[in-house]
Design an enzyme around this catalytic site. Structure first.
Site, PDB file in Angstrom:
ATOM      1  N   HIS A  41       0.854  -1.183   0.000  1.00 17.76           N
ATOM      2  CA  HIS A  41       0.000   0.000   0.000  1.00 17.76           C
ATOM      3  C   HIS A  41       0.893   1.238   0.000  1.00 17.76           C
ATOM      4  O   HIS A  41       1.747   1.402   0.868  1.00 17.76           O
ATOM      5  CB  HIS A  41      -0.943   0.000   1.204  1.00 17.76           C
ATOM      6  N   GLU A  92       1.697   3.823   3.009  1.00 16.12           N
ATOM      7  CA  GLU A  92       2.126   3.283   4.299  1.00 16.12           C
ATOM      8  C   GLU A  92       3.647   3.348   4.412  1.00 16.12           C
ATOM      9  O   GLU A  92       4.349   2.348   4.444  1.00 16.12           O
ATOM     10  CB  GLU A  92       1.539   1.868   4.460  1.00 16.12           C
ATOM     11  N   ARG A 121      -3.174   5.004  -2.180  1.00 15.55           N
ATOM     12  CA  ARG A 121      -3.063   3.662  -1.596  1.00 15.55           C
ATOM     13  C   ARG A 121      -2.790   2.580  -2.647  1.00 15.55           C
ATOM     14  O   ARG A 121      -2.031   1.646  -2.429  1.00 15.55           O
ATOM     15  CB  ARG A 121      -4.382   3.328  -0.888  1.00 15.55           C
ATOM     16  N   HIS A 123       2.246  -3.497   6.966  1.00 13.95           N
ATOM     17  CA  HIS A 123       1.232  -2.482   6.667  1.00 13.95           C
ATOM     18  C   HIS A 123       1.190  -1.465   7.803  1.00 13.95           C
ATOM     19  O   HIS A 123       1.773  -1.658   8.857  1.00 13.95           O
ATOM     20  CB  HIS A 123      -0.164  -3.125   6.547  1.00 13.95           C
ATOM     21  N   GLU A 180       0.138  -4.650  11.075  1.00 15.68           N
ATOM     22  CA  GLU A 180      -0.268  -3.246  10.943  1.00 15.68           C
ATOM     23  C   GLU A 180       0.484  -2.456  12.007  1.00 15.68           C
ATOM     24  O   GLU A 180       0.184  -2.546  13.192  1.00 15.68           O
ATOM     25  CB  GLU A 180      -1.783  -3.098  11.168  1.00 15.68           C
TER      26      GLU A 180
END
Ligand SMILES: *[C@@H]1O[C@H](CO)[C@@H](O)[C@H](O)[C@H]1NC(C)=O
Ligand SMILES: *[C@@H]1O[C@H](CO)[C@@H](O)[C@H](O)[C@H]1NC(C)=O
Ligand SMILES: [Zn+2]
Length: 428
Positions: free
Chosen positions: A179, A182, A235, A306, A382
């Site tokens: 992404h 990020e 993104r 992420h 994440e």
């Protein structure tokens, strides 16, 4: 059909704006705010995500269980207000002005880039990362090896680095920056590479030398360059669509694992979670997918980097009613990660569980695909934070986040070894 036509009309407006951007101009987010919207039912979530597909005014930032983070243009606040009343959900603002965060970040980047140095007090561009990688490969010719996954839609090379101190090590595959926005993911991946090569700490030496590392610091190279040059909040990939003027596919919904099933991705090309016209439509995803399937016997563990949410997520993405056979082992490894991270002075808390359990149904993601290829320990991490800065994590947090990743991954791998997941799959 009516809905589609409406969406196409809206996106044409956005694209007209985008097209008018000059060569050196970046999209600005003056007075754009970001809201946490809390909901309770799947119907409410559907209504909210539909609503957020109005790309001129809204951009979906993140989804956690029963919570959705939405970026909103200053002109659309009253629209949001009436919508949250209509859907009967609650909302609170957590970023008042997105542009002011981008400005601070850019200031730090410019200040430190002026002397041409690479480092982790700022976010580096793709060119800087690749130049640094070249230097690493020259400086450590015996231990490191360059590999190429393939070419992106816009023709950029997707690169990886293997770090191996000895033969017969278990393999760990790291995918980062799939992404585009990020940025903390490639910053962390490059910091880890540097630690594995230069740290004198005994624990880090053990971690570095007793595993083979296959690290792809930036998978979505086109999107990443676009976030640096045009739109910090981008993104997806950058491949145009045949059926819409909206550009790009969510690459982490484009792998051939339950692709577009279980409502695990959007079929609307304007959505942030558009799964694409077909599985593997994105050259970057196809390249990674081929790389994983043709080297799967080398990898014991797969980690997809992420941000943001501070979650450690495991398969499955498609359903929370069924769990993988080794779910308990994955939870034990996840707990080891979370405990290790929390034990650092920062006290950062990670939550863990399966994707479908922790978030919502999401299909076509790397960790599910890797799991299906027999990499039985496959996780999505994440990173920081939980929504104070979101994607625009201040550069001063790069090293703390990376330190957390390091101790977390070390603990996770120790647990994987204890549970018997680091046995060699083939003689290499
Ligand atoms: C942002 O909001 C402030 C305060 O309402 C206002 O003074 C300013 O002009 C706005 N900036 C832009 C670019 O719209
Ligand atoms: C709105 O939601 C609250 C709980 O969040 C509930 O008590 C209330 O009945 C709902 N109102 C309507 C009109 O659905
Ligand atoms: Zn992501």
């Amino acid at each position: 059909m009516e809905v589609n036509r409406y969406l196409v009309a809206l996106t044409l407006v956005v694209l007209a704006q985008g097209a008018s951007l000059g060569q050196d101009e970046k999209l600005r987010y003056d007075n754009y705010s970001v809201y946490k919207v809390k909901y309770e039912t799947p119907e409410q979530r559907n209504l909210l995500t539909k609503f957020a597909e109005d790309r001129e005014n809204f951009r979906l930032w993140s989804e956690a269980k029963n919570e959705l983070h939405l970026m909103i243009s200053p002109g659309a606040l009253s629209k949001l207000e009436s919508e949250i009343q209509k859907i009967n959900v609650t909302a609170e603002v957590f970023i008042g002005n997105v542009q002011s965060l981008i400005d601070l970040e850019e200031e730090a980047n410019l200040k430190l880039s002026s002397d041409g140095s690479f480092g982790w007090k700022k976010y580096n561009t793709l060119a800087e990362i690749y130049e640094w990688l070249d230097g690493i490969l020259v400086a450590y010719p015996v231990i490191t090896e360059s590999f190429i996954l393939g070419q992106s839609y816009e023709g950029r090379t997707i690169r990886g680095i293997k770090i191996s101190y000895k033969s017969n090590n278990p393999g760990v595959l790291i995918e980062s920056n799939i992404h585009a926005r990020e940025w903390i993911t490639s910053a962390t991946a490059t910091w880890l590479i540097n630690e594995f090569l230069t740290s004198q700490d005994e624990g880090v030496r053990n971690l570095a030398e007793n595993h083979d590392w296959y690290i792809v610091p930036v998978l979505n190279v086109d999107g990443f360059v676009y976030t640096h040059e045009k739109d910090r909040m981008w993104r997806k990939t950058r491949q145009p669509s045949d059926i819409s003027s909206c550009i790009g596919v969510d690459p982490n919904r484009n792998y051939d694992s339950y692709w577009m099933e279980y409502n695990g991705a959007s079929s609307n090309p304007c959505s942030e979670t558009y799964g694409g016209p077909n599985a593997l439509s994105e050259p970057e995803v196809k390249a990674m997918s081929d790389y994983i399937s043709s080297n799967k016997d080398k990898f014991n563990v797969m980690l997809a980097f992420h941000s943001y949410s501070q979650f450690l997520l495991s398969p499955y993405g498609h359903t929370s009613e069924e769990f993988p056979p080794n779910y308990d082992d994955m939870m034990a490894a996840s707990k080891a990660f979370a405990d290790a991270v929390e034990s650092l002075p920062y006290g950062t808390v990670y939550e863990y569980g399966s994707v479908a359990e922790m978030l919502y149904a999401a299909t076509g993601a790397t960790n599910d695909w890797a799991y299906e290829q027999g990499i039985e320990m496959s996780f999505t991490i994440e990173f920081r934070d939980t929504g104070r800065y979101g994607f625009i994590l201040p550069p001063v947090q790069i090293i703390p986040n990376a330190e957390e990743a390091l101790v977390g991954i070390a603990a996770l791998l120790d647990k994987c070894e204890e549970l018997g997941y680091l046995e060699l799959k083939t003689t290499q």
